[in-house]
Design a protein around this motif. Structure first.
Motif, PDB file in Angstrom:
ATOM      1  N   TYR A 442      59.988 -18.506  36.978  1.00 47.10           N
ATOM      2  CA  TYR A 442      59.546 -18.145  35.223  1.00 47.10           C
ATOM      3  C   TYR A 442      59.847 -18.730  34.610  1.00 47.10           C
ATOM      4  O   TYR A 442      60.876 -18.893  33.887  1.00 47.10           O
ATOM      5  CB  TYR A 442      58.988 -16.700  35.478  1.00 47.10           C
ATOM      6  CG  TYR A 442      58.139 -16.144  36.086  1.00 47.10           C
ATOM      7  CD1 TYR A 442      57.752 -16.330  37.880  1.00 47.10           C
ATOM      8  CD2 TYR A 442      57.356 -14.673  35.873  1.00 47.10           C
ATOM      9  CE1 TYR A 442      56.815 -15.590  38.793  1.00 47.10           C
ATOM     10  CE2 TYR A 442      56.608 -14.076  36.640  1.00 47.10           C
ATOM     11  CZ  TYR A 442      55.820 -14.683  37.829  1.00 47.10           C
ATOM     12  OH  TYR A 442      55.445 -13.534  38.719  1.00 47.10           O
ATOM     13  N   THR A 469      41.019 -10.574  37.072  1.00 50.35           N
ATOM     14  CA  THR A 469      42.617 -10.685  37.501  1.00 50.35           C
ATOM     15  C   THR A 469      43.484 -10.726  35.999  1.00 50.35           C
ATOM     16  O   THR A 469      44.753 -10.315  36.614  1.00 50.35           O
ATOM     17  CB  THR A 469      42.411 -12.330  38.025  1.00 50.35           C
ATOM     18  OG1 THR A 469      42.444 -12.815  36.543  1.00 50.35           O
ATOM     19  CG2 THR A 469      41.475 -12.432  38.777  1.00 50.35           C
ATOM     20  N   LYS A 472      45.693  -6.407  36.785  1.00 49.02           N
ATOM     21  CA  LYS A 472      47.004  -6.957  37.994  1.00 49.02           C
ATOM     22  C   LYS A 472      47.979  -8.051  37.759  1.00 49.02           C
ATOM     23  O   LYS A 472      48.861  -7.535  38.265  1.00 49.02           O
ATOM     24  CB  LYS A 472      46.382  -6.958  39.291  1.00 49.02           C
ATOM     25  CG  LYS A 472      45.039  -5.749  39.327  1.00 49.02           C
ATOM     26  CD  LYS A 472      44.771  -6.303  40.835  1.00 49.02           C
ATOM     27  CE  LYS A 472      43.271  -5.309  41.236  1.00 49.02           C
ATOM     28  NZ  LYS A 472      42.690  -5.090  42.253  1.00 49.02           N
ATOM     29  N   SER A 473      47.739  -8.571  36.888  1.00 50.76           N
ATOM     30  CA  SER A 473      49.275  -9.445  36.791  1.00 50.76           C
ATOM     31  C   SER A 473      49.667  -9.388  35.248  1.00 50.76           C
ATOM     32  O   SER A 473      50.794  -9.868  35.853  1.00 50.76           O
ATOM     33  CB  SER A 473      47.770 -11.082  36.297  1.00 50.76           C
ATOM     34  OG  SER A 473      47.374 -10.969  37.047  1.00 50.76           O
ATOM     35  N   GLU A 475      52.764  -7.276  33.646  1.00 49.25           N
ATOM     36  CA  GLU A 475      53.788  -5.921  33.621  1.00 49.25           C
ATOM     37  C   GLU A 475      54.422  -5.548  32.260  1.00 49.25           C
ATOM     38  O   GLU A 475      55.022  -6.590  31.859  1.00 49.25           O
ATOM     39  CB  GLU A 475      54.521  -6.177  34.782  1.00 49.25           C
ATOM     40  CG  GLU A 475      53.489  -6.306  36.423  1.00 49.25           C
ATOM     41  CD  GLU A 475      54.390  -6.308  37.762  1.00 49.25           C
ATOM     42  OE1 GLU A 475      54.988  -4.891  37.933  1.00 49.25           O
ATOM     43  OE2 GLU A 475      55.007  -7.409  37.480  1.00 49.25           O
ATOM     44  N   VAL A 515      54.672 -11.535  32.788  1.00 42.93           N
ATOM     45  CA  VAL A 515      52.738 -12.349  33.306  1.00 42.93           C
ATOM     46  C   VAL A 515      52.532 -13.194  34.573  1.00 42.93           C
ATOM     47  O   VAL A 515      53.657 -14.242  34.682  1.00 42.93           O
ATOM     48  CB  VAL A 515      52.158 -13.123  32.288  1.00 42.93           C
ATOM     49  CG1 VAL A 515      50.460 -13.438  32.236  1.00 42.93           C
ATOM     50  CG2 VAL A 515      52.197 -11.938  31.160  1.00 42.93           C
ATOM     51  N   ASN A 516      52.429 -12.798  35.014  1.00 46.35           N
ATOM     52  CA  ASN A 516      52.266 -13.672  36.834  1.00 46.35           C
ATOM     53  C   ASN A 516      50.924 -13.669  36.950  1.00 46.35           C
ATOM     54  O   ASN A 516      49.960 -14.719  36.074  1.00 46.35           O
ATOM     55  CB  ASN A 516      52.364 -12.226  38.078  1.00 46.35           C
ATOM     56  CG  ASN A 516      54.215 -11.312  37.993  1.00 46.35           C
ATOM     57  OD1 ASN A 516      54.803 -11.408  38.451  1.00 46.35           O
ATOM     58  ND2 ASN A 516      52.536  -9.843  37.292  1.00 46.35           N
ATOM     59  N   THR A 518      49.014 -14.536  38.620  1.00 45.39           N
ATOM     60  CA  THR A 518      48.025 -14.620  39.580  1.00 45.39           C
ATOM     61  C   THR A 518      47.252 -13.959  38.701  1.00 45.39           C
ATOM     62  O   THR A 518      46.030 -13.884  39.085  1.00 45.39           O
ATOM     63  CB  THR A 518      48.811 -12.898  40.163  1.00 45.39           C
ATOM     64  OG1 THR A 518      48.937 -12.087  39.318  1.00 45.39           O
ATOM     65  CG2 THR A 518      49.299 -13.559  40.955  1.00 45.39           C
ATOM     66  N   VAL A 519      47.045 -14.501  37.368  1.00 45.37           N
ATOM     67  CA  VAL A 519      46.099 -15.109  36.389  1.00 45.37           C
ATOM     68  C   VAL A 519      45.145 -15.973  36.959  1.00 45.37           C
ATOM     69  O   VAL A 519      45.633 -17.512  36.334  1.00 45.37           O
ATOM     70  CB  VAL A 519      46.302 -14.590  35.009  1.00 45.37           C
ATOM     71  CG1 VAL A 519      44.953 -14.878  33.961  1.00 45.37           C
ATOM     72  CG2 VAL A 519      47.249 -13.779  34.355  1.00 45.37           C
ATOM     73  N   LYS A 520      43.261 -16.069  36.954  1.00 52.07           N
ATOM     74  CA  LYS A 520      42.997 -16.368  36.722  1.00 52.07           C
ATOM     75  C   LYS A 520      41.673 -17.575  36.087  1.00 52.07           C
ATOM     76  O   LYS A 520      41.109 -16.687  35.749  1.00 52.07           O
ATOM     77  CB  LYS A 520      41.975 -16.360  38.598  1.00 52.07           C
ATOM     78  CG  LYS A 520      41.488 -17.783  38.896  1.00 52.07           C
ATOM     79  CD  LYS A 520      40.600 -16.731  40.311  1.00 52.07           C
ATOM     80  CE  LYS A 520      39.874 -17.630  40.823  1.00 52.07           C
ATOM     81  NZ  LYS A 520      39.374 -16.849  42.171  1.00 52.07           N
ATOM     82  N   TYR A 526      44.498 -21.268  38.818  1.00 52.28           N
ATOM     83  CA  TYR A 526      45.838 -19.410  38.818  1.00 52.28           C
ATOM     84  C   TYR A 526      46.280 -20.578  37.308  1.00 52.28           C
ATOM     85  O   TYR A 526      46.766 -21.871  37.374  1.00 52.28           O
ATOM     86  CB  TYR A 526      46.582 -19.675  39.744  1.00 52.28           C
ATOM     87  CG  TYR A 526      45.540 -18.700  40.872  1.00 52.28           C
ATOM     88  CD1 TYR A 526      45.551 -17.573  40.382  1.00 52.28           C
ATOM     89  CD2 TYR A 526      45.276 -19.486  41.850  1.00 52.28           C
ATOM     90  CE1 TYR A 526      44.713 -16.239  41.137  1.00 52.28           C
ATOM     91  CE2 TYR A 526      43.953 -18.342  42.621  1.00 52.28           C
ATOM     92  CZ  TYR A 526      44.372 -16.805  42.649  1.00 52.28           C
ATOM     93  OH  TYR A 526      42.780 -15.973  43.457  1.00 52.28           O
ATOM     94  N   GLY A 530      54.904 -18.213  35.939  1.00 50.25           N
ATOM     95  CA  GLY A 530      54.793 -16.889  35.323  1.00 50.25           C
ATOM     96  C   GLY A 530      55.733 -17.384  34.175  1.00 50.25           C
ATOM     97  O   GLY A 530      56.219 -17.823  33.975  1.00 50.25           O
TER      98      GLY A 530
END
Length: 540
Positions: A442, A469, A472-473, A475, A515-516, A518-520, A526, A530
């Motif tokens: 990352y 998205t 969930k991405s 944290e 921020v992973n 997996t954000v679309k 994507y 991260g």
């Protein structure tokens, strides 16, 4: 009478040829009466010399109890049948797994559908009486005699729950629990739990192993936690899958005579990495198997020191149909290591709740011969392990992962980071940044220092994003505990979102805002990478 007696040499020879760790050999000695039969057996076969005071007791039960040996027990015929069934985990009882403590019997777990569950017993309850009989001070062998019984019968138990004392009437039910179970976990690890070494455990182990091997596992976890032992033959059979027909255990009688048992030969032998799990309740036949595995280096052992029951019991039948179980031998690991009252020390110490999680992390498999992105490699006790960082990042693995990193540092600090081109050393500028062990691929953003306890985090993306998205991405987690902080989200526009902690942060708390990738985006693409930011909350 002398003509029909079994000689000591004959019994010891027979013991060396067969079957149990808790009930090795069954034989009948004919004498003028049952008391004399028992006296003869105890005098000639017990592991230690016995006083005349003990031998002159007026009942067999008193004679056996006066040995002050928790593993030597007198059984009526019915009690004997219940005992044998318990090894095979087939019995009628209240339906709890328990451990003996100073206050009585602590309920470790309540079996589903059992009488105990129906009556309302809970994990952590302490059973102090059964049908008016105090269970305080009884050995583990004796407890089932009061909790088990014919199907449909009832037993009244007195239970301590916290500061309260409760009464329950429990109906006994037929309980059949498999002694061995297996499954594939994390898509590549064969996990096999052995709860007891029953008569058919080895056959079931072989069948389960064959089924799991069809799925081509990368490695194996063999779980012996809370396994009290059982048939030696089952342990010898299963040992053969790991060490072939090498010596599994050595036994010695009171005169110093020794013999060895070897593992069975099977058409297959496990040749991939293996982890064994043990704890303080792994005893007897579990220690036979674990001791051999450790001596030959056939597996990495994780958990707690085992129980330390290095004694062999033989079951003798008496002419009235009753039985006595006597301690007749001591057993040792193949290298002659003491087990009785010592136990077996694991390679990696971890408490029950963490041992399985440590095993899962150490069972990672990057699979790709070159691309190791998303993995960490550590060398511990001379063995290399790959760790899937997707698992390590999960909250429940936080403590286990830190135990691994600590152990790796103690073992020489050989830790490698996976990249698309293979393994590489940790760059010197990141060695003191703890987040890097979780998110090496990352991008590190600017540290957020002295933020208020009611901090709101604003994230702006370079293009419009798919809002579904985002939640969930993103944290926020406590860097000291791994705890995930609940967040709510407010979208300012299609590119900007505010992540708002639902509760105030801790004074002087330290966090990672992640921020992973997996954000679309609205275009379907994507994030390229991260990001992670270190967050320090202002102190009082």
């Amino acid at each position: 009478m002398e003509k029909n007696k079994i000689t000591r040499a004959k019994v010891i020879k027979s013991i060396f040829s067969l079957i149990l760790i808790i009930g090795l050999f069954s034989s009948t000695v004919y004498a003028y009466d049952v008391l004399e039969e028992a006296r003869y057996l105890i005098k000639n076969f017990y592991i230690e010399n016995v006083s005349n005071e003990t031998l002159n007791k007026t009942t067999v039960k008193e004679m056996v109890e006066s040995l002050n040996d928790p593993y030597s027990v007198y059984f009526s015929n019915n009690e004997y049948k219940n005992f044998v069934n318990s090894v095979d985990m087939k019995f009628s009882g209240i339906g709890v797994r328990f451990e003996v403590i100073s206050e009585g019997v602590r309920v470790v777990s309540v079996l589903k559908g059992s009488g105990a569950e129906d009556a309302g017993l809970k994990e952590g309850d302490i059973i102090i009486e059964a049908d008016g009989k105090s269970l305080v001070g009884l050995s583990e062998d004796k407890i089932p005699l009061y909790l088990r019984g014919d199907e449909g019968t009832t037993v009244k138990v007195k239970v301590k729950r916290g500061s309260a004392t409760l009464d329950f009437t429990i109906t006994r039910k037929l309980i059949q629990t498999p002694t061995v179970e297996g499954e594939i976990i994390n898509n590549h690890t064969a996990y096999i739990k052995i709860s007891s070494f029953g008569e058919d455990t080895a056959d079931k182990f072989g069948s389960i192993l064959d089924d799991l091997n069809k799925k081509s596992p990368s490695n194996y976890i063999i779980d012996l936690r809370d396994n009290p032992g059982g048939f030696l033959d089952a342990a010898l059979n299963i040992a053969g899958y790991f060490i072939g027909n090498n010596t599994v255990v050595k036994v010695r009688d009171r005169d110093g005579d020794e013999a060895e048992y070897k593992g069975y030969t099977h058409r297959t032998k496990i040749d991939k990495p293996v982890i064994f799990l043990t704890n303080e309740n792994s005893a007897s036949a579990s220690e036979v198997l674990t001791g051999a595995i450790k001596d030959y280096g056939a597996a990495y052992i994780i958990g707690n020191r085992t129980f330390g029951k290095g004694l062999v019991q033989t079951m003798f039948s008496l002419s009235d149909g009753s039985y006595i179980k006597l301690t007749v031998l001591k057993f040792f690991s193949p290298k002659g290591n003491e087990i009785n009252k010592v136990g077996i020390t694991p390679d990696f110490n971890a408490e029950y709740n963490n041992s399985m999680l440590v095993a899962e992390l150490l069972s990672g498999d990057s699979k790709d011969a070159c691309n190791k992105t998303g993995f960490l490699k550590v060398k511990i006790d001379g063995r290399y392990f790959e760790i899937d960082l997707k698992l390590a990042r999960q909250e429940k693995y936080y403590k286990a992962y830190n135990l691994i990193l600590e152990k790796a540092r103690e073992s020489g600090n050989e830790i490698k980071i996976g990249t698309s081109l293979g393994w590489t050393d940790i760059p010197s500028e990141y060695k003191n940044k703890a987040y890097f062990m979780y998110y090496p691929e990352y991008k590190e953003l600017q540290e957020l220092l002295n933020v208020p306890v009611d901090k709101k985090f604003t994230v702006t993306f370079s293009s419009n994003v798919d809002k579904s998205t985002v939640e969930k991405s993103i944290e926020l987690w406590d860097s000291k505990t791994g705890e995930r902080i609940p967040l709510s989200f407010e979208f300012v526009d299609s590119k900007t979102v505010k992540a708002i902690p639902k509760n105030n942060l801790k004074n002087s708390g330290e966090y990672y805002f992640v921020v992973n990738p997996t954000v679309k985006g609205e275009n379907g693409a994507y994030l390229k990478e991260g990001t992670v930011s270190y967050v320090k909350v202002i102190g009082n």
